[in-house]
Design a protein around this motif. Structure first.
Motif, PDB file in Angstrom:
ATOM      1  N   ASP A  43       0.822  -1.213   0.000  1.00  0.00           N
ATOM      2  CA  ASP A  43       0.000   0.000   0.000  1.00  0.00           C
ATOM      3  C   ASP A  43       0.856   1.263   0.000  1.00  0.00           C
ATOM      4  O   ASP A  43       0.415   2.309   0.469  1.00  0.00           O
ATOM      5  CB  ASP A  43      -0.943   0.005   1.209  1.00  0.00           C
ATOM      6  N   TYR A 142      -2.110  10.245   0.733  1.00  0.00           N
ATOM      7  CA  TYR A 142      -2.856   9.050   0.345  1.00  0.00           C
ATOM      8  C   TYR A 142      -4.322   9.426   0.149  1.00  0.00           C
ATOM      9  O   TYR A 142      -4.956   9.974   1.054  1.00  0.00           O
ATOM     10  CB  TYR A 142      -2.744   7.966   1.417  1.00  0.00           C
ATOM     11  N   THR A 144      -7.975   7.872  -0.645  1.00  0.00           N
ATOM     12  CA  THR A 144      -8.745   6.632  -0.661  1.00  0.00           C
ATOM     13  C   THR A 144     -10.180   6.918  -1.088  1.00  0.00           C
ATOM     14  O   THR A 144     -10.895   7.689  -0.422  1.00  0.00           O
ATOM     15  CB  THR A 144      -8.767   5.969   0.731  1.00  0.00           C
ATOM     16  N   THR A 151      -6.768   3.081  -2.973  1.00  0.00           N
ATOM     17  CA  THR A 151      -5.908   4.139  -2.454  1.00  0.00           C
ATOM     18  C   THR A 151      -4.786   4.446  -3.438  1.00  0.00           C
ATOM     19  O   THR A 151      -4.153   3.537  -3.965  1.00  0.00           O
ATOM     20  CB  THR A 151      -5.288   3.739  -1.104  1.00  0.00           C
TER      21      THR A 151
END
Length: 261
Positions: A43, A142, A144, A151
């Motif tokens: 991620d 980030y 999302t 994301t």
């Protein structure tokens, strides 16, 4: 008060402090390895960076962290004192020695502890001190999508020098801006010498806990035939095998990932 001080200045008192601080540090290892497992999520460091920010900005956690640092120093100092005292009391080695791993780790706790103390100093300086007190880490943003849970990550440049972290929502998109410790980990573990030293330190952790975990229970008098097997199993497999292995895998994986970039 003098009796209390005398007790903890005695050999038994020092061993009690070693046992109590050692078991506290064992609980920290469980929490720490759990947090580090977030590094294995694909991620772009989102989960780990959020975790790092929480650890360094949530007041109760910060208090526990400084308590931990104190216990590390206390554990190390008392280990050094006991090692020197034992060497002075027995300057000549035993005529007959055993070759079991537990026996070797027991007789070399001073060496193992020295390796670990050096590792902790380097490790804390590279990550914790850099994160808290050096303005050299970049920031990441980030985004999302709350509908799809997807994301995306991008670089972020704060408008103010005191910026640490922000969370906002715009048009059903959660925006998290946070200091990027993950990039520091990628950089550190791209150096072979650091990876090798890290793995050696984890081997030292393994041998240290192979003896230390069970020894702490014996020092505190928490021994019983009914539970000795459980303590031995936890000390051997969880603390001497699984936890050091998980820690060691992290720099190894990141190093090979850096070679493929």
């Amino acid at each position: 008060m003098s009796e209390f001080k005398q007790t903890f200045n005695s050999s038994l008192g020092k061993k009690l402090i070693m046992a109590l601080t050692g078991l506290f540090l064992c609980t920290f290892l469980i929490v720490h390895v759990g947090g580090n497992l977030l590094l294995f999520k694909h991620d772009d460091g989102f989960a780990f960076n959020s975790y790092a920010n929480f650890l360094t900005h949530f007041p109760p956690i910060e208090v526990i962290a400084y308590l931990l640092y104190f216990f590390i120093i206390l554990h190390s100092v008392y280990a050094l004192v006991l090692t020197i005292k034992n060497r002075r009391a027995r300057p000549v080695g035993y005529a007959v020695t055993t070759k079991s791993p537990t026996s070797w780790s027991s007789k070399n706790m001073g060496l193992l502890g020295s390796i670990l103390l050096l590792f902790i100093v380097i490790h804390m300086g590279d990550f914790w001190f850099t994160y808290k007190y050096k303005d050299i880490l970049p920031f990441k943003e980030y985004r999302t999508n709350l509908a799809t849970n997807q994301t995306t990550a991008s670089e972020y440049k704060p408008e103010v020098p005191t910026f640490e972290r922000s969370i906002s929502t715009e048009n059903n998109v959660e925006i998290v801006r946070v200091k990027d410790l993950h990039s520091r980990i990628q950089w550190s573990f791209s150096h072979l010498w650091y990876v090798v030293f890290y793995v050696i330190a984890m081997v030292a952790v393994s041998f240290h806990l192979l003896h230390g975990f069970q020894s702490a229970f014996k020092t505190l008098g928490w021994v019983h035939k009914k539970y000795d097997g459980i303590v031995s199993f936890i000390g051997t497999w969880l603390f001497a095998v699984i936890i050091p292995l998980l820690f060691a895998l992290m720099p190894i994986i990141y190093y090979f990932q850096s070679l493929n970039k």
